[in-house]
Write a protein that holds these residues in place. Sequence first.
Motif, PDB file in Angstrom:
ATOM      1  N   ARG A   1     -14.297  11.272  89.640  1.00 34.87           N
ATOM      2  CA  ARG A   1     -14.746  12.646  89.395  1.00 34.87           C
ATOM      3  C   ARG A   1     -16.048  12.908  90.155  1.00 34.87           C
ATOM      4  O   ARG A   1     -16.109  12.687  91.347  1.00 34.87           O
ATOM      5  N   ASN A   2     -17.092  13.342  89.448  1.00 37.06           N
ATOM      6  CA  ASN A   2     -18.312  13.809  90.100  1.00 37.06           C
ATOM      7  C   ASN A   2     -19.466  12.833  89.904  1.00 37.06           C
ATOM      8  O   ASN A   2     -19.546  12.130  88.890  1.00 37.06           O
ATOM      9  N   LEU A   3     -20.386  12.831  90.873  1.00 38.90           N
ATOM     10  CA  LEU A   3     -21.650  12.108  90.747  1.00 38.90           C
ATOM     11  C   LEU A   3     -22.766  13.130  90.841  1.00 38.90           C
ATOM     12  O   LEU A   3     -22.893  13.854  91.829  1.00 38.90           O
ATOM     13  N   THR A   4     -23.588  13.172  89.779  1.00 39.96           N
ATOM     14  CA  THR A   4     -24.691  14.129  89.701  1.00 39.96           C
ATOM     15  C   THR A   4     -25.993  13.370  89.515  1.00 39.96           C
ATOM     16  O   THR A   4     -26.107  12.537  88.612  1.00 39.96           O
ATOM     17  N   ILE A   5     -26.986  13.639  90.374  1.00 37.26           N
ATOM     18  CA  ILE A   5     -28.280  12.957  90.312  1.00 37.26           C
ATOM     19  C   ILE A   5     -29.344  14.007  90.014  1.00 37.26           C
ATOM     20  O   ILE A   5     -29.664  14.845  90.864  1.00 37.26           O
ATOM     21  N   ASN A   6     -29.900  13.936  88.807  1.00 36.51           N
ATOM     22  CA  ASN A   6     -30.857  14.959  88.372  1.00 36.51           C
ATOM     23  C   ASN A   6     -32.286  14.450  88.233  1.00 36.51           C
ATOM     24  O   ASN A   6     -33.179  15.245  87.949  1.00 36.51           O
ATOM     25  N   SER A   7     -32.502  13.161  88.393  1.00 39.85           N
ATOM     26  CA  SER A   7     -33.844  12.614  88.223  1.00 39.85           C
ATOM     27  C   SER A   7     -34.366  12.084  89.556  1.00 39.85           C
ATOM     28  O   SER A   7     -33.605  11.889  90.509  1.00 39.85           O
ATOM     29  N   ASN A   8     -35.661  11.836  89.605  1.00 39.63           N
ATOM     30  CA  ASN A   8     -36.309  11.497  90.872  1.00 39.63           C
ATOM     31  C   ASN A   8     -36.715  10.037  90.974  1.00 39.63           C
ATOM     32  O   ASN A   8     -37.561   9.692  91.790  1.00 39.63           O
ATOM     33  N   GLY A   9     -36.115   9.169  90.161  1.00 43.78           N
ATOM     34  CA  GLY A   9     -36.406   7.753  90.279  1.00 43.78           C
ATOM     35  C   GLY A   9     -35.823   7.168  91.552  1.00 43.78           C
ATOM     36  O   GLY A   9     -34.939   7.755  92.195  1.00 43.78           O
ATOM     37  N   ALA A  10     -36.324   6.006  91.948  1.00 46.23           N
ATOM     38  CA  ALA A  10     -35.828   5.343  93.160  1.00 46.23           C
ATOM     39  C   ALA A  10     -34.376   4.911  92.982  1.00 46.23           C
ATOM     40  O   ALA A  10     -33.974   4.455  91.909  1.00 46.23           O
ATOM     41  N   ILE A  11     -33.580   5.063  94.041  1.00 44.13           N
ATOM     42  CA  ILE A  11     -32.202   4.572  94.063  1.00 44.13           C
ATOM     43  C   ILE A  11     -32.104   3.559  95.191  1.00 44.13           C
ATOM     44  O   ILE A  11     -32.310   3.889  96.361  1.00 44.13           O
ATOM     45  N   THR A  12     -31.817   2.305  94.826  1.00 41.63           N
ATOM     46  CA  THR A  12     -31.725   1.213  95.790  1.00 41.63           C
ATOM     47  C   THR A  12     -30.270   1.000  96.155  1.00 41.63           C
ATOM     48  O   THR A  12     -29.436   0.700  95.300  1.00 41.63           O
ATOM     49  N   LYS A  13     -29.947   1.129  97.432  1.00 45.35           N
ATOM     50  CA  LYS A  13     -28.544   1.108  97.868  1.00 45.35           C
ATOM     51  C   LYS A  13     -27.975  -0.288  97.991  1.00 45.35           C
ATOM     52  O   LYS A  13     -26.757  -0.495  97.867  1.00 45.35           O
ATOM     53  N   ASN A  14     -28.829  -1.311  98.289  1.00 41.72           N
ATOM     54  CA  ASN A  14     -28.337  -2.659  98.595  1.00 41.72           C
ATOM     55  C   ASN A  14     -27.233  -2.560  99.660  1.00 41.72           C
ATOM     56  O   ASN A  14     -27.345  -1.767 100.583  1.00 41.72           O
ATOM     57  N   THR A  15     -26.178  -3.348  99.550  1.00 37.39           N
ATOM     58  CA  THR A  15     -25.041  -3.231 100.484  1.00 37.39           C
ATOM     59  C   THR A  15     -23.820  -2.663  99.751  1.00 37.39           C
ATOM     60  O   THR A  15     -22.682  -3.069  99.986  1.00 37.39           O
ATOM     61  N   SER A  16     -24.064  -1.706  98.894  1.00 37.00           N
ATOM     62  CA  SER A  16     -23.010  -1.140  98.058  1.00 37.00           C
ATOM     63  C   SER A  16     -22.121  -0.178  98.845  1.00 37.00           C
ATOM     64  O   SER A  16     -22.494   0.326  99.910  1.00 37.00           O
ATOM     65  N   ILE A  17     -20.951   0.070  98.281  1.00 45.36           N
ATOM     66  CA  ILE A  17     -20.019   1.074  98.801  1.00 45.36           C
ATOM     67  C   ILE A  17     -19.842   2.132  97.721  1.00 45.36           C
ATOM     68  O   ILE A  17     -19.363   1.840  96.626  1.00 45.36           O
ATOM     69  N   LEU A  18     -20.251   3.366  98.011  1.00 48.27           N
ATOM     70  CA  LEU A  18     -19.932   4.475  97.121  1.00 48.27           C
ATOM     71  C   LEU A  18     -18.618   5.066  97.590  1.00 48.27           C
ATOM     72  O   LEU A  18     -18.518   5.576  98.713  1.00 48.27           O
ATOM     73  N   SER A  19     -17.619   4.990  96.719  1.00 48.79           N
ATOM     74  CA  SER A  19     -16.255   5.341  97.090  1.00 48.79           C
ATOM     75  C   SER A  19     -15.764   6.476  96.188  1.00 48.79           C
ATOM     76  O   SER A  19     -15.745   6.338  94.967  1.00 48.79           O
TER      77      SER A  19
END
Length: 231
Positions: free
Chosen positions: A148-166
């Motif tokens: 479904r949906n991904l919603t980001i409403n806060s301003n904290g750090a997001i660490t990507k690493n070697t992830s896959i957002l699918s």
Amino acid sequence: FPVTNNGIVKVTFASNKTLPSGFTGINSFHHFVLEQTSNTNRILQVPGDINITGNFTIITPNSSGGIINLFSSGTRTISVSGNLVNNQNLSTGTYSPSANLTILLNGNSSQQIIGNTLNTTGGRLPNITINQPTGGSISLLNRINFGRNLTINSNGAITKNTSILSFVGNLASTLSGTTTNNLDLYDLLVDKSGGSLTVGTFGGSRIGIENTLTVTAGTFNTGDKIVLQST
């Protein structure tokens, strides 16, 4: 199941089930685990809001089957203050996650979203909202499949690493939010046969992709926000 116990509640099931309601406030879970013990796909009804002060873990036995489909006929929220672990190493995911169910990550410290380790398309998550207080941060690990949906409403750090957002499946999905931060991803995969991914209203000026952008099927509406940073 009072939160002060700081224990783990595990639910295993061999047929379609409905969870009890009333697991908020003093009856919140600490760590909550859903485990599918067979290779048969199951529907788990969520009749009310659930509050989890620790980790929320979803486990399936192997890659051949046993999907856990969290379903809600009404608007429901599962609030998670710890990590979200979607350990469904499934080769396919043929179900449609509920449009009425949201997993809310609202911890005030470091949280992780941990996906499957086999880089497969199964184990699709319902709506995910990140809305942490000041001081919260998110770390992304493995392959995380959004149905479904991904919603980001806060301003904290997001660490990507070697992830896959699918973003997978035949539904319309959005990536949006009120955060004013730019979003940096490692890999972004769009596999939306018969569906779409739309970058909607987004407070940050860009979504950067460090490694690979892959669009295998469906429509990808970028909203003029995507920046490829590969070298």
